[in-house]
Motif scaffolding. Structure first.
Motif, mmCIF file in Angstrom:
data_model
loop_
_atom_site.group_PDB
_atom_site.id
_atom_site.type_symbol
_atom_site.label_atom_id
_atom_site.label_comp_id
_atom_site.label_asym_id
_atom_site.label_seq_id
_atom_site.Cartn_x
_atom_site.Cartn_y
_atom_site.Cartn_z
ATOM 1 N N PRO A 117 -20.275 4.498 3.470
ATOM 2 C CA PRO A 117 -19.095 5.359 3.358
ATOM 3 C C PRO A 117 -17.902 4.576 2.825
ATOM 4 O O PRO A 117 -17.719 3.399 3.146
ATOM 5 C CB PRO A 117 -18.851 5.827 4.797
ATOM 6 C CG PRO A 117 -20.143 5.591 5.505
ATOM 7 C CD PRO A 117 -20.790 4.425 4.847
ATOM 8 N N THR A 118 -17.101 5.222 2.014
ATOM 9 C CA THR A 118 -15.912 4.572 1.468
ATOM 10 C C THR A 118 -14.867 4.376 2.560
ATOM 11 O O THR A 118 -14.551 5.312 3.310
ATOM 12 C CB THR A 118 -15.310 5.408 0.330
ATOM 13 O OG1 THR A 118 -16.289 5.573 -0.692
ATOM 14 C CG2 THR A 118 -14.081 4.726 -0.253
ATOM 15 N N GLN A 119 -14.349 3.162 2.657
ATOM 16 C CA GLN A 119 -13.315 2.872 3.650
ATOM 17 C C GLN A 119 -11.976 3.410 3.155
ATOM 18 O O GLN A 119 -11.496 3.013 2.088
ATOM 19 C CB GLN A 119 -13.215 1.360 3.892
ATOM 20 C CG GLN A 119 -12.089 0.928 4.803
ATOM 21 C CD GLN A 119 -12.347 1.308 6.254
ATOM 22 O OE1 GLN A 119 -13.475 1.514 6.656
ATOM 23 N NE2 GLN A 119 -11.287 1.396 7.041
ATOM 24 N N PRO A 120 -11.334 4.316 3.873
ATOM 25 C CA PRO A 120 -10.047 4.864 3.404
ATOM 26 C C PRO A 120 -8.947 3.820 3.466
ATOM 27 O O PRO A 120 -9.030 2.834 4.207
ATOM 28 C CB PRO A 120 -9.782 6.015 4.381
ATOM 29 C CG PRO A 120 -10.523 5.625 5.627
ATOM 30 C CD PRO A 120 -11.747 4.876 5.168
ATOM 31 N N VAL A 121 -7.906 4.054 2.685
ATOM 32 C CA VAL A 121 -6.753 3.155 2.720
ATOM 33 C C VAL A 121 -5.997 3.374 4.025
ATOM 34 O O VAL A 121 -6.132 4.411 4.683
ATOM 35 C CB VAL A 121 -5.818 3.396 1.514
ATOM 36 C CG1 VAL A 121 -6.555 3.116 0.219
ATOM 37 C CG2 VAL A 121 -5.255 4.810 1.529
ATOM 38 N N LEU A 122 -5.196 2.385 4.392
ATOM 39 C CA LEU A 122 -4.416 2.444 5.628
ATOM 40 C C LEU A 122 -2.934 2.336 5.273
ATOM 41 O O LEU A 122 -2.377 1.236 5.186
ATOM 42 C CB LEU A 122 -4.819 1.310 6.569
ATOM 43 C CG LEU A 122 -4.060 1.231 7.901
ATOM 44 C CD1 LEU A 122 -4.344 2.462 8.751
ATOM 45 C CD2 LEU A 122 -4.438 -0.034 8.652
ATOM 46 N N PRO A 123 -2.285 3.469 5.037
ATOM 47 C CA PRO A 123 -0.847 3.412 4.712
ATOM 48 C C PRO A 123 -0.050 2.885 5.904
ATOM 49 O O PRO A 123 -0.269 3.306 7.044
ATOM 50 C CB PRO A 123 -0.488 4.874 4.400
ATOM 51 C CG PRO A 123 -1.796 5.568 4.194
ATOM 52 C CD PRO A 123 -2.787 4.842 5.044
ATOM 53 N N LEU A 124 0.871 1.965 5.648
ATOM 54 C CA LEU A 124 1.709 1.440 6.720
ATOM 55 C C LEU A 124 2.838 2.431 6.994
ATOM 56 O O LEU A 124 3.558 2.822 6.066
ATOM 57 C CB LEU A 124 2.282 0.078 6.329
ATOM 58 C CG LEU A 124 1.259 -1.042 6.123
ATOM 59 C CD1 LEU A 124 1.961 -2.355 5.819
ATOM 60 C CD2 LEU A 124 0.363 -1.196 7.348
#
Length: 307
Positions: A117-124
């Motif tokens: 599965p694609t790891q989603p980005v983590l917006p700060l």
């Protein structure tokens, strides 16, 4: 114009992250006086270990931990051969890279058709909402932020901590460090394993986050580029990090050029990052005095305590 620049910067940071992990770890290793040319093999073994663990457990972070441990184990093997058995560091490093390429290819045969599965980005929170800079710098996958924290930790360790001072003294003069009572071999073991662990994390980033699939030889020479970057950055963490993003940008540039259909042979575009590596090393070599002043004095030299 700015809207077109945002995805380029994001892609550049992503492409440079794996190299940054490997190069910062190798910088610490070389600061202790150990020259480990096996970074490419450590990254590949870390990548396949991470992919196998992540696909087996369903946890990407378990995969990252497995990649880190696999890279450290490879480095431990190198350290045993060179620091305990006193084998030649250059020869062992090259052998380690070849071994890592072969081992990862063999183990990876069972994982060729698996996609994670694609790891989603983590917006700060807060920072990612800033105009322009927010999407560029604060909307990435977690390991990108971890690479920035690693940069700060390596800088602080080398220049602000007593342990970093001890490591640098071992790299400059192991005989003097030993005379002062420092455990030279133990320090070099730890530095070498740290470099292997970060190289393994770099490989894990490629396999489970950047391109969440296993491809034989997926590091594509990034380990060798990381080695060149340590010299390019004259063994200084911030310069090494900037160099990683420079080569990440070159990689992204050739991919964007191919996607835009620029009439240049794809093989020529694909060789740009490695051509840039050669050019940079040639430019650096034109000032041998600067390299000599920056290089750890005992780099690549074996040490045996007097009995």
């Amino acid at each position: 114009m700015i809207d077109a620049l945002v995805p380029v910067v994001i892609a550049t940071i992503g492409a440079g992250t794996a190299i940054a992990f490997a190069a910062l770890g190798e910088l610490v290793t070389e600061r202790s006086g150990v020259l480990n040319l096996g970074v490419e093999g450590e990254m590949l073994v870390g990548a396949i270990a991470a992919f196998a663990a992540a696909s087996g457990t369903g946890s990407l972070w378990t995969g990252v931990a497995a990649g880190m441990l696999a890279g450290a184990a490879m480095a431990l093997l190198f350290a045993f051969l060179t620091l305990t058995l006193m084998a030649n560091q250059v020869a062992c490093g090259l052998a380690l890279s070849i071994f890592g390429v072969g081992l990862s290819a063999y183990v990876g045969q069972a994982y060729l058709n698996i996609v994670l599965p694609t790891q989603p980005v983590l917006p700060l929170p807060g920072l990612s909402a800033l105009p322009v800079l927010g999407p560029m710098l604060f909307s990435h996958q977690p390991l990108v932020y971890a690479s920035w924290m690693l940069l700060g930790a390596v800088w602080w360790f080398l220049y602000r901590s007593r342990a970093g001072l001890k490591l640098r003294s071992v790299g400059e003069s192991p005989q003097s460090a030993h005379a002062l009572g420092l455990p030279v071999t133990r320090i070099r073991y730890l530095a070498t394993m740290f470099g292997g662990a970060t190289a393994g994390v770099g490989g894990a980033f490629l396999a489970v986050m950047y391109t969440p699939m296993w491809v034989e030889g997926m590091t594509a020479g990034r380990g060798w580029i990381a080695l060149a970057l340590v010299v390019f950055g004259t063994w200084r963490p911030a310069r090494v990090m900037l160099g990683a993003y420079l080569f990440g940008g070159i990689t992204v540039a050739q991919l964007f050029a191919q996607s835009r259909g620029i009439a240049v042979p794809s093989q020529l575009l694909a060789m740009l990052p490695y051509l840039a590596t050669v050019v940079v090393l040639v430019i650096i070599s034109s000032n041998p005095l600067r390299i000599r002043l920056s290089t750890p004095a005992s780099l690549g030299q074996s040490f045996r305590a007097a009995s």
